[in-house]
Design an enzyme around this catalytic site. Structure first.
Site, PDB file in Angstrom:
ATOM      1  N   ARG A   3     -14.862  93.606  55.670  1.00 40.59           N
ATOM      2  CA  ARG A   3     -13.857  93.165  57.024  1.00 40.59           C
ATOM      3  C   ARG A   3     -14.686  93.505  58.089  1.00 40.59           C
ATOM      4  O   ARG A   3     -14.147  93.806  59.097  1.00 40.59           O
ATOM      5  CB  ARG A   3     -12.749  94.022  56.707  1.00 40.59           C
ATOM      6  CG  ARG A   3     -11.637  93.624  55.514  1.00 40.59           C
ATOM      7  CD  ARG A   3     -11.255  92.179  55.498  1.00 40.59           C
ATOM      8  NE  ARG A   3     -10.243  91.790  54.594  1.00 40.59           N
ATOM      9  CZ  ARG A   3     -10.108  90.600  54.295  1.00 40.59           C
ATOM     10  NH1 ARG A   3     -10.541  89.523  54.964  1.00 40.59           N
ATOM     11  NH2 ARG A   3      -9.216  90.372  53.237  1.00 40.59           N
ATOM     12  N   TYR A  33     -19.463  87.330  53.239  1.00 36.62           N
ATOM     13  CA  TYR A  33     -18.459  87.978  54.046  1.00 36.62           C
ATOM     14  C   TYR A  33     -18.506  87.403  55.456  1.00 36.62           C
ATOM     15  O   TYR A  33     -19.420  87.419  56.091  1.00 36.62           O
ATOM     16  CB  TYR A  33     -18.652  89.505  54.115  1.00 36.62           C
ATOM     17  CG  TYR A  33     -18.726  90.281  52.946  1.00 36.62           C
ATOM     18  CD1 TYR A  33     -18.005  89.620  51.696  1.00 36.62           C
ATOM     19  CD2 TYR A  33     -19.304  91.601  52.642  1.00 36.62           C
ATOM     20  CE1 TYR A  33     -17.703  90.312  50.523  1.00 36.62           C
ATOM     21  CE2 TYR A  33     -18.988  92.317  51.768  1.00 36.62           C
ATOM     22  CZ  TYR A  33     -18.178  91.767  50.284  1.00 36.62           C
ATOM     23  OH  TYR A  33     -18.021  92.413  49.246  1.00 36.62           O
ATOM     24  N   GLN A 157     -20.501  96.429  40.063  1.00 38.98           N
ATOM     25  CA  GLN A 157     -19.542  96.346  40.845  1.00 38.98           C
ATOM     26  C   GLN A 157     -18.211  95.745  40.621  1.00 38.98           C
ATOM     27  O   GLN A 157     -17.983  94.637  40.826  1.00 38.98           O
ATOM     28  CB  GLN A 157     -20.088  95.781  42.213  1.00 38.98           C
ATOM     29  CG  GLN A 157     -19.117  95.971  43.504  1.00 38.98           C
ATOM     30  CD  GLN A 157     -19.367  95.891  44.656  1.00 38.98           C
ATOM     31  OE1 GLN A 157     -18.854  95.352  45.608  1.00 38.98           O
ATOM     32  NE2 GLN A 157     -20.939  95.805  44.919  1.00 38.98           N
TER      33      GLN A 157
END
Length: 276
Positions: A3, A33, A157
């Site tokens: 974000r 992103y 991840q």
């Protein structure tokens, strides 16, 4: 940095400096992103690049991680040609000569792991990336890629939180410990479900986290992070808050100490059943 968005470079720099000031040195971004925040592909990397161009001394204080292999509308591309292009594009946006940890964001089912490994090792030998990791890969997918790499995979991840516990049971954490891979947990607060529980299961987990938080003198988020960090795989929760004052409190996660009974009680509440 999912974000990490906007055009306020001063605020973006304040977020980075708050993290570094709190002792957080791993900054995890990705080329994809941006669109989730209503911004262009690569926007988060571009914003971090602006911060580093404004304050280049910050670069030496961080371990920079990024990810590639997702293409809008494709959706996945880990071909040798595309990964070479993606790595170069990430470096350009970041304004850096190297990325310490480069991860394949999601597995491309049409790419042979040998081709993926070749692309990653080409970049590694060129000095563009230092270590290689995987994101959202099964243990079998990670093993297949590792078989063709001349260096060990450095990291997994997965999504992992008190509400997303699959890595405990699907072999991922076992593989990570066996192969000495770091584990970076994304969405460690359950995508907001721990802060704002919406069902009985989440409320039960939150109540146990609150009990530990009260005992330790921290908040629920710190208790959740600490629950993750208690696992013997040494899991690193990837905190996503964009508030500098909240970032500064993240080290509170080191305060709680879980007994086995307390830790397993959270797991049982999450599973909705007693362990055998």
């Amino acid at each position: 940095m999912w974000r990490f968005a906007g055009d306020d470079v001063a605020l973006a720099r304040a977020r980075v400096e708050a993290a570094l000031g709190a002792g957080i040195t791993l900054l995890d971004t990705a080329d994809i992103y941006g669109p989730d925040n209503g911004e262009p592909f690569g926007a988060a990397e571009e914003l971090l690049g602006k911060v580093l161009r404004e304050a280049p001394a910050l670069r030496d204080r961080m371990i920079l991680a990024s990810k590639g292999g997702i293409r809008l509308g494709v959706p996945y591309d880990s071909s040798r040609a595309y990964l070479a292009q993606a790595i170069d594009a990430s470096l350009a946006r970041l304004g850096c000569e190297r990325i310490e940890l480069y991860q394949i964001h999601r597995p491309d089912l049409l790419a042979h792991p040998q081709e993926v490994a070749r692309a990653l090792d080409d970049a590694r030998q060129a000095g563009k990336i230092v270590a290689v990791g995987v994101s959202n890969h099964t243990p079998a997918q990670a093993k297949a890629l590792a078989a063709f790499l001349p260096v060990p995979l450095a990291s997994h991840q997965p999504e992992f939180s008190p509400l997303a516990t699959a890595p405990l049971f699907d072999g991922l954490l076992d593989q990570a410990m066996t192969e000495r891979m770091s584990v970076l947990a994304w969405s460690p607060l359950g995508g907001g479900r721990i802060a704002a529980p919406q069902d009985e299961r989440a409320r039960a987990v939150a109540a146990l986290l609150d009990a530990k938080a009260e005992e330790a003198g921290v908040d629920r988020a710190a208790a959740a992070y600490s629950w993750i960090m208690t696992h013997s795989a040494g899991i690193i929760p990837i905190a996503g808050t964009q508030n500098p004052s909240r970032i500064a409190t993240l080290p509170d996660a080191y305060t709680p100490r879980w007994t086995r009974a307390q830790w397993y009680a959270v797991l049982e509440a999450s599973l909705g059943e007693k362990l055998p």
